[in-house]
Scaffold this motif. Structure first.
Motif, mmCIF file in Angstrom:
data_model
loop_
_atom_site.group_PDB
_atom_site.id
_atom_site.type_symbol
_atom_site.label_atom_id
_atom_site.label_comp_id
_atom_site.label_asym_id
_atom_site.label_seq_id
_atom_site.Cartn_x
_atom_site.Cartn_y
_atom_site.Cartn_z
ATOM 1 N N ARG A 1 22.133 21.549 32.758
ATOM 2 C CA ARG A 1 22.745 20.841 33.681
ATOM 3 C C ARG A 1 24.005 21.542 34.166
ATOM 4 N NH1 ARG A 1 25.321 18.412 37.082
ATOM 5 N NH2 ARG A 1 26.396 16.996 37.389
ATOM 6 N N GLY A 2 24.034 22.726 34.010
ATOM 7 C CA GLY A 2 25.725 23.987 34.486
ATOM 8 C C GLY A 2 24.406 24.267 35.067
ATOM 9 N N LEU A 3 22.927 24.707 35.502
ATOM 10 C CA LEU A 3 21.666 25.458 35.656
ATOM 11 C C LEU A 3 22.072 24.537 37.037
ATOM 12 C CD1 LEU A 3 20.697 27.992 36.236
ATOM 13 C CD2 LEU A 3 18.681 26.483 35.039
ATOM 14 N N SER A 4 21.423 23.208 36.965
ATOM 15 C CA SER A 4 21.136 22.129 38.083
ATOM 16 C C SER A 4 22.787 22.204 39.047
ATOM 17 C CB SER A 4 21.382 21.000 37.451
ATOM 18 O OG SER A 4 20.357 20.937 37.145
ATOM 19 N N SER A 5 23.459 22.661 38.288
ATOM 20 C CA SER A 5 24.606 22.507 39.470
ATOM 21 C C SER A 5 24.462 23.937 40.532
ATOM 22 C CB SER A 5 26.395 22.571 39.188
ATOM 23 O OG SER A 5 26.295 21.642 38.037
ATOM 24 N N ILE A 6 24.774 24.852 39.562
ATOM 25 C CA ILE A 6 24.788 26.590 40.479
ATOM 26 C C ILE A 6 23.379 26.103 41.497
ATOM 27 C CG2 ILE A 6 23.781 29.319 40.363
ATOM 28 C CD1 ILE A 6 26.615 28.427 39.282
ATOM 29 N N VAL A 7 22.224 25.955 41.235
ATOM 30 C CA VAL A 7 21.061 25.492 42.198
ATOM 31 C C VAL A 7 21.266 24.692 43.420
ATOM 32 C CG1 VAL A 7 18.469 24.388 42.336
ATOM 33 C CG2 VAL A 7 18.864 26.402 40.514
ATOM 34 N N ARG A 8 22.319 23.214 43.396
ATOM 35 C CA ARG A 8 23.093 22.898 44.091
ATOM 36 C C ARG A 8 23.931 23.710 44.715
ATOM 37 N NH1 ARG A 8 22.428 18.491 39.943
ATOM 38 N NH2 ARG A 8 24.358 18.796 39.869
ATOM 39 N N ALA A 9 24.562 24.104 44.095
ATOM 40 C CA ALA A 9 25.703 25.166 45.072
ATOM 41 C C ALA A 9 24.680 25.923 45.986
ATOM 42 C CB ALA A 9 26.377 25.596 44.287
ATOM 43 N N HIS A 10 24.034 26.666 45.777
ATOM 44 C CA HIS A 10 23.215 27.811 46.526
ATOM 45 C C HIS A 10 22.349 26.308 47.328
ATOM 46 C CE1 HIS A 10 19.994 30.549 47.568
ATOM 47 N NE2 HIS A 10 18.937 29.348 48.000
#
Length: 94
Positions: free
Chosen positions: A49-58
Motif C-alpha cells: 500500500r505504501g509502495l502504491s502511494s509512492i507510485v501514484r506520487a510519481h
C-alpha cells in the motif's frame, strides 16, 4: 524552498499510514512546485500500500510537470522497490 517541497516520512508506510500520506500528496498536487522530494530515510517498513502511494506520487508528478525524487529508505524499503522493478522508474538520491 521556492522551487520545491520535501516530505520526510518516519516509521511505517503501510495500510494504516498511507491514507494520511495520500491526503498530503493530494494537497501538494495543487501547489505550484517544480520538485518534490519524498525522504524515506526514516521509514522502517513499507508494504504494498505504501509502495502504491509512492507510485501514484510519481504518476501525479509526471502529469503535473514536476520532478519527483525519492531519498532512499531502509534496506527493507529499497528491497521492495527492487523486487517490484519500481526502482528503475524512480529517481533516487542518497
Amino acid at each position: 524552498d521556492a522551487q520545491g517541497l520535501a516530505l520526510r516520512l518516519e516509521g511505517e508506510l503501510d495500510l494504516e499510514t498511507s491514507q494520511e500520506f495520500d491526503r498530503r500528496l493530494a494537497a501538494i498536487d495543487q501547489a505550484q512546485i517544480s520538485r518534490l522530494l519524498i525522504d524515506l530515510g526514516g521509514v522502517t517498513f513499507m508494504d504494498s500500500r505504501g509502495l502504491s502511494s509512492i507510485v501514484r506520487a510519481h504518476q501525479s508528478a509526471e502529469a503535473n510537470g514536476h520532478t519527483l525524487v525519492v531519498r532512499r529508505g531502509s534496506n527493507q524499503v529499497q528491497r521492495l522497490f527492487a523486487l517490484t522493478g519500481i526502482d528503475e522508474r524512480l529517481t533516487f538520491e542518497d
